[in-house]
Design a protein around this motif. Structure first.
Motif, PDB file in Angstrom:
ATOM      1  N   GLU A   1     -91.904 -21.581  35.892  1.00  0.00           N
ATOM      2  CA  GLU A   1     -92.620 -22.851  35.871  1.00  0.00           C
ATOM      3  C   GLU A   1     -93.417 -23.038  37.171  1.00  0.00           C
ATOM      4  O   GLU A   1     -94.567 -23.456  37.150  1.00  0.00           O
TER       5      GLU A   1
ATOM      6  N   GLU B   1     -84.854 -30.893  36.294  1.00  0.00           N
ATOM      7  CA  GLU B   1     -86.281 -31.185  36.312  1.00  0.00           C
ATOM      8  C   GLU B   1     -86.891 -30.751  37.636  1.00  0.00           C
ATOM      9  O   GLU B   1     -86.309 -30.996  38.689  1.00  0.00           O
TER      10      GLU B   1
ATOM     11  N   ILE C   1     -94.877 -31.832  39.710  1.00  0.00           N
ATOM     12  CA  ILE C   1     -94.678 -31.167  38.416  1.00  0.00           C
ATOM     13  C   ILE C   1     -93.957 -32.106  37.441  1.00  0.00           C
ATOM     14  O   ILE C   1     -94.388 -32.312  36.327  1.00  0.00           O
ATOM     15  N   LYS C   2     -92.874 -32.672  37.879  1.00  0.00           N
ATOM     16  CA  LYS C   2     -92.072 -33.609  37.070  1.00  0.00           C
ATOM     17  C   LYS C   2     -91.913 -33.128  35.628  1.00  0.00           C
ATOM     18  O   LYS C   2     -92.337 -33.771  34.684  1.00  0.00           O
ATOM     19  N   LYS C   3     -91.292 -31.979  35.495  1.00  0.00           N
ATOM     20  CA  LYS C   3     -91.176 -31.381  34.176  1.00  0.00           C
ATOM     21  C   LYS C   3     -89.791 -30.773  34.033  1.00  0.00           C
ATOM     22  O   LYS C   3     -89.317 -30.091  34.940  1.00  0.00           O
ATOM     23  N   SER C   4     -89.167 -31.036  32.920  1.00  0.00           N
ATOM     24  CA  SER C   4     -87.852 -30.439  32.656  1.00  0.00           C
ATOM     25  C   SER C   4     -88.013 -28.933  32.499  1.00  0.00           C
ATOM     26  O   SER C   4     -89.001 -28.470  31.915  1.00  0.00           O
TER      27      SER C   4
ATOM     28  N   GLU D   1     -88.493 -27.683  28.961  1.00  0.00           N
ATOM     29  CA  GLU D   1     -89.668 -28.092  28.202  1.00  0.00           C
ATOM     30  C   GLU D   1     -90.472 -26.904  27.674  1.00  0.00           C
ATOM     31  O   GLU D   1     -90.821 -26.838  26.499  1.00  0.00           O
ATOM     32  N   GLU D   2     -90.736 -25.947  28.568  1.00  0.00           N
ATOM     33  CA  GLU D   2     -91.528 -24.772  28.202  1.00  0.00           C
ATOM     34  C   GLU D   2     -90.814 -23.973  27.104  1.00  0.00           C
ATOM     35  O   GLU D   2     -91.426 -23.574  26.111  1.00  0.00           O
TER      36      GLU D   2
END
Lengths: 114, 236
Positions: free
Chosen positions: A13, A107, B23-26, B29-30
């Motif tokens: 990510e 997160e 980013i603030k993304k789990s 998620e991807e």
């Protein structure tokens, strides 16, 4: 080694975010980890330090973990309570008709990169 | 003096270049997106993917053999065996059922994600009705990573105890089916079947529960029929 798998996902990510922002080196990654996320921060850091030493552009990158409290909602008495202390049963009314409001986050909050 | 000036100027330059990127993304998620894409492709091809999970030693491979033998004349089935190492399970399935069976090595990882599942599926032959993924024996990590499966099933064996749904809430909350295996040893354990059903329902009221004994074949038909119905629904 649950945390190692999670570390690989974080790196994937972060690499994407670096590409999008034309960065080649990351110095810090800030994570939100929920209290009941099943992620053990100590293991996560250990796996992180091992994995980043092998990854180009990640050498020496720090992992900052922000722990978030877990809170459960009781749908019978419409109140919140701390999950870890009381589990599935509401301490106010004894109901089991409850669900987790927050506390299972894994997160990526932000990164610092050049 | 000049050197000091040069260094601080250079340091300042670096400081200016450091970007804070929000980013603030789990991190799930991807993987969740990849899993949804995989499911959509499987729907188009008419292939049903079942993700089977359990603790080590709950009887996954024996249950699979009994189930496959009950349905293999009606639909085309293949199995992907995921383990950290070895190919004993894949060989065992192939020998006992005659169907296509491949081994996936996770390279030390405790679960399979959607991308790894896709790579496994690419190695199976075309024209399948049902692909079964036997996930790594573990009740924690596989529950967190969506593999792209149409349905999730798990096996809880009697010796593990009826309170397992309380200890591994996430696993039970994501499973559509719970098989309670090794019912032949019920007389020897303090396993409370009603309590177990109650605890499963607490985590997931919609979960179907099938008590089975893979060794004797008892109850396997009910599960096999459920699977056949699900596959038929998916292909419509």
């Amino acid at each position: 080694m649950h945390e190692l798998g999670i570390v690989f996902h974080i790196i994937k990510e972060v690499k994407k975010a670096m590409q999008e922002n034309n960065c080649s080196k990351v110095s810090k990654v800030v994570m939100n980890i929920g209290e009941v996320s099943t992620v053990v921060p100590y293991y996560l850091e250990d796996c992180w330090n091992w994995a980043v030493s092998k990854e180009e552009g990640f050498q020496g990158c720090k992992l900052e973990i922000k722990m978030l409290d877990a809170v459960t909602w009781c749908d019978d008495c419409k109140s919140e309570y701390p999950t870890v202390a009381h589990g599935k049963t509401c301490p106010h009314c004894g109901s089991g008709n409850t669900w987790l409001l927050r506390g299972n986050e894994v997160e990526i909050l932000e990164i610092e990169a050049i | 003096m000049q050197i000091i000036h040069y260094l601080s100027a250079r340091k300042l330059k670096i400081m200016e270049k450091v970007k804070v990127i929000e980013i603030k993304k789990s991190i799930f998620e991807e993987n969740g997106r990849e899993a949804d894409e995989l499911r959509a492709e499987l729907k188009k091809k008419g292939v049903f993917l079942l993700n089977l999970m359990s603790s080590p030693g709950s009887g996954k491979t024996t249950t699979l053999i009994a189930t496959i033998n009950a349905i293999k004349d009606k639909i085309k089935v293949a199995v992907m065996e995921a383990d950290i190492d070895s190919d004993v399970d894949a060989i065992k399935i192939k020998e006992a059922t005659g169907i296509e069976s491949i081994q996936l090595h996770t390279g030390g990882m405790c679960h399979l994600d959607a991308e790894m599942t896709r790579q496994g599926l690419d190695n199976l032959s075309e024209g399948l009705d049902l692909a079964i993924l036997e996930n790594v024996g573990n009740l924690v990590c596989p529950a967190e990573f969506d593999t792209g499966a149409v349905r999730n099933a798990m096996i809880l064996s009697v010796p593990e105890g009826h309170d397992k749904p309380l200890k591994y809430p996430l696993m039970f909350s994501i499973c559509d089916v719970v098989l309670i295996n090794k019912t032949d040893v019920l007389p020897y354990f303090d396993f409370d079947m009603d309590k177990c059903r109650e605890y499963i329902a607490m985590r997931n009221p919609a979960a179907k529960v099938f008590p089975i004994c893979a060794r004797t074949g008892e109850g396997v038909d009910s599960f096999a029929n459920w699977l056949l119905e699900e596959v038929a629904l998916w292909k419509n």
